[in-house]
Design a protein around this motif. Structure first.
Motif, mmCIF file in Angstrom:
data_model
loop_
_atom_site.group_PDB
_atom_site.id
_atom_site.type_symbol
_atom_site.label_atom_id
_atom_site.label_comp_id
_atom_site.label_asym_id
_atom_site.label_seq_id
_atom_site.Cartn_x
_atom_site.Cartn_y
_atom_site.Cartn_z
ATOM 1 N N GLU A 35 1.055 -1.061 0.109
ATOM 2 C CA GLU A 35 0.095 -0.116 -0.078
ATOM 3 C C GLU A 35 0.750 1.287 -0.031
ATOM 4 N N PHE A 36 0.449 2.088 -0.762
ATOM 5 C CA PHE A 36 1.148 3.618 -0.826
ATOM 6 C C PHE A 36 0.357 4.742 -1.136
ATOM 7 N N LYS A 37 0.686 5.907 -1.160
ATOM 8 C CA LYS A 37 -0.060 7.054 -1.874
ATOM 9 C C LYS A 37 0.852 7.769 -2.546
ATOM 10 N N GLY A 38 0.133 8.270 -3.594
ATOM 11 C CA GLY A 38 1.323 9.411 -4.426
ATOM 12 C C GLY A 38 0.465 10.270 -5.628
ATOM 13 N N ILE A 39 1.187 11.136 -6.050
ATOM 14 C CA ILE A 39 0.451 11.680 -7.234
ATOM 15 C C ILE A 39 0.934 11.076 -8.468
ATOM 16 N N VAL A 40 -0.160 10.700 -9.386
ATOM 17 C CA VAL A 40 0.161 10.256 -10.594
ATOM 18 C C VAL A 40 0.966 11.097 -11.514
ATOM 19 N N LEU A 41 2.238 11.286 -11.826
ATOM 20 C CA LEU A 41 2.836 12.065 -12.723
ATOM 21 C C LEU A 41 2.670 11.532 -14.170
ATOM 22 N N SER A 42 2.405 10.387 -14.487
ATOM 23 C CA SER A 42 2.235 9.893 -15.769
ATOM 24 C C SER A 42 1.118 8.834 -16.147
ATOM 25 N N TYR A 43 0.648 8.476 -17.236
ATOM 26 C CA TYR A 43 -0.368 7.617 -16.923
ATOM 27 C C TYR A 43 -0.417 7.117 -18.673
ATOM 28 N N ASP A 44 -0.243 5.883 -19.058
ATOM 29 C CA ASP A 44 -0.457 5.430 -20.164
ATOM 30 C C ASP A 44 -1.630 4.706 -20.463
ATOM 31 N N SER A 45 -2.648 4.920 -20.830
ATOM 32 C CA SER A 45 -3.810 3.876 -20.880
ATOM 33 C C SER A 45 -3.833 2.604 -21.870
ATOM 34 N N ASP A 46 -2.901 2.663 -22.690
ATOM 35 C CA ASP A 46 -2.571 1.457 -23.489
ATOM 36 C C ASP A 46 -2.071 0.483 -22.607
ATOM 37 N N PRO A 47 -0.981 0.392 -22.109
ATOM 38 C CA PRO A 47 -0.588 -0.705 -21.218
ATOM 39 C C PRO A 47 -1.020 -0.624 -19.744
ATOM 40 N N HIS A 48 -1.585 0.445 -19.429
ATOM 41 C CA HIS A 48 -2.030 0.725 -18.205
ATOM 42 C C HIS A 48 -0.949 0.759 -17.164
ATOM 43 N N VAL A 49 -0.260 1.618 -17.282
ATOM 44 C CA VAL A 49 0.975 1.731 -16.698
ATOM 45 C C VAL A 49 1.126 3.381 -16.147
ATOM 46 N N GLY A 50 1.325 3.585 -14.851
ATOM 47 C CA GLY A 50 1.469 5.114 -14.483
ATOM 48 C C GLY A 50 2.593 5.052 -13.600
ATOM 49 N N ALA A 51 3.240 6.430 -13.399
ATOM 50 C CA ALA A 51 4.352 6.579 -12.489
ATOM 51 C C ALA A 51 3.802 7.314 -11.316
ATOM 52 N N ILE A 52 3.955 6.980 -10.245
ATOM 53 C CA ILE A 52 3.565 7.602 -9.031
ATOM 54 C C ILE A 52 4.668 7.637 -7.811
ATOM 55 N N PRO A 53 4.732 9.071 -7.561
ATOM 56 C CA PRO A 53 6.079 9.132 -6.733
ATOM 57 C C PRO A 53 5.595 8.891 -5.167
ATOM 58 N N GLY A 54 6.290 8.570 -4.497
ATOM 59 C CA GLY A 54 5.894 8.474 -2.693
ATOM 60 C C GLY A 54 7.059 8.611 -1.904
ATOM 61 N N LYS A 55 6.740 8.400 -0.879
ATOM 62 C CA LYS A 55 7.682 8.596 0.050
ATOM 63 C C LYS A 55 8.080 7.284 0.779
ATOM 64 N N CYS A 56 9.328 6.666 0.895
ATOM 65 C CA CYS A 56 9.723 5.395 1.624
ATOM 66 C C CYS A 56 10.803 5.976 2.441
ATOM 67 N N LYS A 57 10.489 5.817 3.715
ATOM 68 C CA LYS A 57 11.412 6.078 4.982
ATOM 69 C C LYS A 57 11.598 7.636 4.852
ATOM 70 N N SER A 58 12.854 8.082 4.524
ATOM 71 C CA SER A 58 13.045 9.603 4.477
ATOM 72 C C SER A 58 13.114 10.132 2.951
ATOM 73 N N MET A 59 13.224 9.088 1.960
ATOM 74 C CA MET A 59 13.544 9.225 0.774
ATOM 75 C C MET A 59 12.152 9.361 -0.072
ATOM 76 N N MET A 60 12.257 10.254 -1.448
ATOM 77 C CA MET A 60 11.211 10.178 -2.252
ATOM 78 C C MET A 60 11.389 9.127 -3.324
ATOM 79 N N THR A 61 10.423 8.328 -3.768
ATOM 80 C CA THR A 61 10.620 7.330 -4.706
ATOM 81 C C THR A 61 9.389 7.437 -5.798
ATOM 82 N N THR A 62 10.039 6.823 -6.491
ATOM 83 C CA THR A 62 8.727 6.761 -7.936
ATOM 84 C C THR A 62 8.588 5.285 -8.331
ATOM 85 N N ARG A 63 7.363 4.956 -8.278
ATOM 86 C CA ARG A 63 6.906 3.702 -8.605
ATOM 87 C C ARG A 63 6.356 3.725 -10.106
#
Length: 184
Positions: A35-63
């Protein structure tokens, strides 16, 4: 919900055909249980893939998330500018990414293609103490000694006589430790 049954529309929580929109913030639960929360930075509806940054410990990560693996997504709100990196003081840790890439490549290269389970076990054991790589179905140790299938000491070739004898001895010890049949 199985990944095959999930769609961006269903997972989006809107029910009226909403997909993941850039700039919206979601609480996300994956079919893996993460589970995580974040803002959608990009989303491609064809393969249904999105990039969502979040926070992991004290670092910012992007999934990078395949929407098929989202079992639940709750829309929290909308961000004014999801790409405003200066205010958030975010950066890409390039050395960390390169390190992760190198680890992933080493893991991939350590998996033999078309080799027996016994051969892979021997490779894994040898790689703990020796520089070994796959070359087709052969193990190449220290760049010049080769072990061919069926990975017995009589299948060791190349290199100096001393290196060849050392690899044979190590191989016999590995086979004994793994409780594999001895040379025939």
């Amino acid at each position: 919900m199985s990944p095959a049954n999930a769609t961006a529309t269903k997972a989006g929580g809107g029910g009226s055909g909403d997909e993941y929109e850039v700039g919206k913030t979601y609480e996300v639960k994956l079919t893996t249980g993460n589970e995580f929360k974040g803002i959608v930075l990009s989303y491609d509806s064809d393969p249904h893939v999105g990039a969502i940054p979040g926070k992991c410990k004290s670092m910012m990560t992007t999934r990078t998330v395949n929407a098929s693996f989202i079992s639940k997504a709750n829309l929290i709100g909308k961000c004014k500018d999801p790409l405003d990196w200066k205010k958030k003081k975010c950066f890409v840790d390039l050395s960390g990414l390169l390190e992760k890439e190198a680890i992933a490549i080493r893991r991939i290269e350590s998996i033999g293609v078309g080799v027996t389970a016994e051969g892979q076990k021997i490779f894994d054991a040898l790689s703990k103490t020796l520089h070994v790589k796959w070359e087709n179905k052969d193990m190449v140790i220290m760049e010049d000694v080769r072990i061919c299938s069926p990975y017995h000491s009589d299948s060791v070739t190349g290199g100096t006589r001393a290196a060849n004898d050392r690899i044979k001895k190590v191989l016999n010890n590995v086979r004994e430790k793994l409780q594999l049949s001895s040379d025939t």
